[in-house]
Design a protein around this motif. Sequence first.
Motif, PDB file in Angstrom:
ATOM      1  N   ARG A 115       0.817  -1.217   0.000  1.00  0.00           N
ATOM      2  CA  ARG A 115       0.000   0.000   0.000  1.00  0.00           C
ATOM      3  C   ARG A 115       0.846   1.261   0.000  1.00  0.00           C
ATOM      4  NH1 ARG A 115      -2.682  -2.799   4.320  1.00  0.00           N
ATOM      5  NH2 ARG A 115      -1.638  -1.370   5.766  1.00  0.00           N
ATOM      6  N   GLY A 116       2.141   1.087   0.284  1.00  0.00           N
ATOM      7  CA  GLY A 116       3.004   2.250   0.393  1.00  0.00           C
ATOM      8  C   GLY A 116       2.981   2.881   1.773  1.00  0.00           C
ATOM      9  N   ASP A 117       2.492   2.145   2.793  1.00  0.00           N
ATOM     10  CA  ASP A 117       2.432   2.664   4.158  1.00  0.00           C
ATOM     11  C   ASP A 117       3.703   2.315   4.932  1.00  0.00           C
ATOM     12  OD1 ASP A 117      -0.098   3.530   3.571  1.00  0.00           O
ATOM     13  OD2 ASP A 117      -1.108   1.812   4.511  1.00  0.00           O
ATOM     14  N   ASP A 118       3.839   2.913   6.109  1.00  0.00           N
ATOM     15  CA  ASP A 118       4.984   2.622   6.970  1.00  0.00           C
ATOM     16  C   ASP A 118       4.862   1.204   7.539  1.00  0.00           C
ATOM     17  OD1 ASP A 118       5.938   5.168   6.571  1.00  0.00           O
ATOM     18  OD2 ASP A 118       4.970   5.992   8.370  1.00  0.00           O
ATOM     19  N   ILE A 119       6.010   0.545   7.705  1.00  0.00           N
ATOM     20  CA  ILE A 119       6.014  -0.787   8.291  1.00  0.00           C
ATOM     21  C   ILE A 119       6.134  -0.673   9.810  1.00  0.00           C
ATOM     22  CG2 ILE A 119       7.014  -1.818   6.221  1.00  0.00           C
ATOM     23  CD1 ILE A 119       9.678  -1.975   7.738  1.00  0.00           C
ATOM     24  N   LEU A 120       5.834  -1.771  10.517  1.00  0.00           N
ATOM     25  CA  LEU A 120       5.836  -1.770  11.979  1.00  0.00           C
ATOM     26  C   LEU A 120       6.948  -2.620  12.590  1.00  0.00           C
ATOM     27  CD1 LEU A 120       2.002  -1.962  12.736  1.00  0.00           C
ATOM     28  CD2 LEU A 120       3.510   0.022  12.934  1.00  0.00           C
ATOM     29  N   THR A 121       7.739  -3.282  11.755  1.00  0.00           N
ATOM     30  CA  THR A 121       8.819  -4.120  12.285  1.00  0.00           C
ATOM     31  C   THR A 121       9.745  -3.347  13.209  1.00  0.00           C
ATOM     32  OG1 THR A 121       8.823  -5.719  10.481  1.00  0.00           O
ATOM     33  CG2 THR A 121      10.886  -5.416  11.647  1.00  0.00           C
ATOM     34  N   THR A 122      10.106  -2.125  12.814  1.00  0.00           N
ATOM     35  CA  THR A 122      11.093  -1.356  13.582  1.00  0.00           C
ATOM     36  C   THR A 122      10.566  -0.912  14.938  1.00  0.00           C
ATOM     37  OG1 THR A 122      10.351   0.632  12.413  1.00  0.00           O
ATOM     38  CG2 THR A 122      12.290  -0.521  11.534  1.00  0.00           C
ATOM     39  N   SER A 123       9.236  -0.850  15.093  1.00  0.00           N
ATOM     40  CA  SER A 123       8.689  -0.410  16.377  1.00  0.00           C
ATOM     41  C   SER A 123       8.133  -1.558  17.219  1.00  0.00           C
ATOM     42  CB  SER A 123       7.578   0.627  16.149  1.00  0.00           C
ATOM     43  OG  SER A 123       6.535   0.082  15.358  1.00  0.00           O
ATOM     44  N   LEU A 124       7.527  -2.567  16.575  1.00  0.00           N
ATOM     45  CA  LEU A 124       6.868  -3.620  17.348  1.00  0.00           C
ATOM     46  C   LEU A 124       7.784  -4.785  17.706  1.00  0.00           C
ATOM     47  CD1 LEU A 124       3.282  -3.855  15.793  1.00  0.00           C
ATOM     48  CD2 LEU A 124       4.103  -2.503  17.733  1.00  0.00           C
ATOM     49  N   LEU A 125       8.673  -5.178  16.806  1.00  0.00           N
ATOM     50  CA  LEU A 125       9.522  -6.321  17.126  1.00  0.00           C
ATOM     51  C   LEU A 125      10.479  -6.051  18.298  1.00  0.00           C
ATOM     52  CD1 LEU A 125      10.358  -8.185  13.799  1.00  0.00           C
ATOM     53  CD2 LEU A 125       8.523  -8.559  15.457  1.00  0.00           C
ATOM     54  N   PRO A 126      11.023  -4.829  18.443  1.00  0.00           N
ATOM     55  CA  PRO A 126      11.803  -4.577  19.663  1.00  0.00           C
ATOM     56  C   PRO A 126      10.969  -4.746  20.936  1.00  0.00           C
ATOM     57  CG  PRO A 126      12.333  -2.933  18.009  1.00  0.00           C
ATOM     58  CD  PRO A 126      11.173  -3.724  17.470  1.00  0.00           C
ATOM     59  N   GLU A 127       9.689  -4.376  20.865  1.00  0.00           N
ATOM     60  CA  GLU A 127       8.802  -4.584  22.006  1.00  0.00           C
ATOM     61  C   GLU A 127       8.660  -6.081  22.314  1.00  0.00           C
ATOM     62  OE1 GLU A 127       7.285  -2.375  23.950  1.00  0.00           O
ATOM     63  OE2 GLU A 127       8.054  -0.607  22.905  1.00  0.00           O
TER      64      GLU A 127
END
Length: 463
Positions: free
Chosen positions: A141-153
């Motif tokens: 979709r061209g949106d931001d990914i969440l790997t960088t914020s959720l996987l560290p959590e």
Amino acid sequence: MVKFGRHLQFYLECDELKTSGTSKPYIVPYTDIRGAIGESQESFQQLWLESLKAVSDDYTQRLRLLWQQIFSDLFRFSGQDQNLLRGLPHEDAVQLYLSTMSEKRSRDLLANLKRLHSNASMNGEALRKLVKKYDKQATARGDDILTTSLLPELYSAPVMNAPAIERYIEILRDKLVVSDEEEEESLDEYMTSIKEKTQLTSSSKDALDVQRRASEMFWLHDLIENKIPQADIPMLVAHRGFHCVMDHSGRRPLENSLSSYESAWSAGVHLCECDVALTKDEKLVLAHDSDFTRLALDPSKNKKVSDLTIKEIIGLTFKSGTRPPLLLDVLRSAQTIGGSARLVVEIKAGNDEAGAALVRLFRRHPKLIERCAVVMSFDAYLMHRLRTELNELVDQGLALAQVKLPELLLLTVAETPTTTYNLFASVTDFNQVDSWLQHEGKPSLDGVYLQFQHQMLQPNGLA
């Protein structure tokens, strides 16, 4: 693509059997959160973080209760000086528990730690996969990914502290799970004592039973040697061995008994199918049902296989006077008989521990691997995981250069499923099958096992 959601549902059903009568652990609502992937990022992220908190809280509480039990038992029952127990390091506490508590208490601790670890691993994998799925669609979709914020959590959460739990499990397993050779000696002595107590006193009844069994064996040998085309014999599979489908033991062996397999192989059958379950002391035993009520001499003793040690299972005794065999027993019989005698092993869906135990058995007894022709399950995720673990055996330098690994097959249901987690392939449409057999875009499984469909008798359903 591996269907993790299906595996999770299988796991929940398997877990339901294990936890009846106890408080249920929190399991990530994978399907619900996956359904929010198409919604806003904020909605998905909120559901994901709420689930991570619930997972961590549940894990921490259950681990705390285990440690409270450990130290309570040590102070009450170990007989150790309290000065020694104060401030005891965690691994030392497990070691001391093992050396001072009863075998039953130690086995209960091992079972609880394994359940805690299994639930934590399942939840961690569910949350990781949800992030991966979200990012895949977000990228499209061209949106931001969440790997960088959720996987560290996720990776910093208590639930991901698996190595410590694994270490406790290994400490207990090393001492509680006896070697195969020691187990065999113990079982032989036990079965000898049973046979001495149950000798038949009626010679006429014994003669009649022998005559009945002899006629059944004659029928089987005649079937294999004269009735079935020899070209078809390699494709014939004796389901749970040569046995009576009505669970009677007077004429034929009981299902999944050692004699049911030896009778079939000795008559010329190449392949025999079996179901395996894992005992409380981590032995793979042949069992189709969750308990032995249907086959046991005393059906009132109906505890689940997973709640029993192998010695307790022997104490149940089959109607035929024999015992449920270990998978190791049956593989060794196949090796002794030789020729084309091999097993087809089914692992129940959701039973990850049985798959891991099978790999450990192969690691200890590599010469028996060739006696296992096929391993199969309805659980695609479990089968792909098994493929990875078998490949690791080869990578670790196990002497497998001349050994053929078993074929890994995915089982499908015979009719359009009523549940979303079962797989169905029509004999006239195999379009979905390739994706089921691949893992991360690479071939993984060897094929599917189709149960009988009436279309197979029609021209357009012939293979």
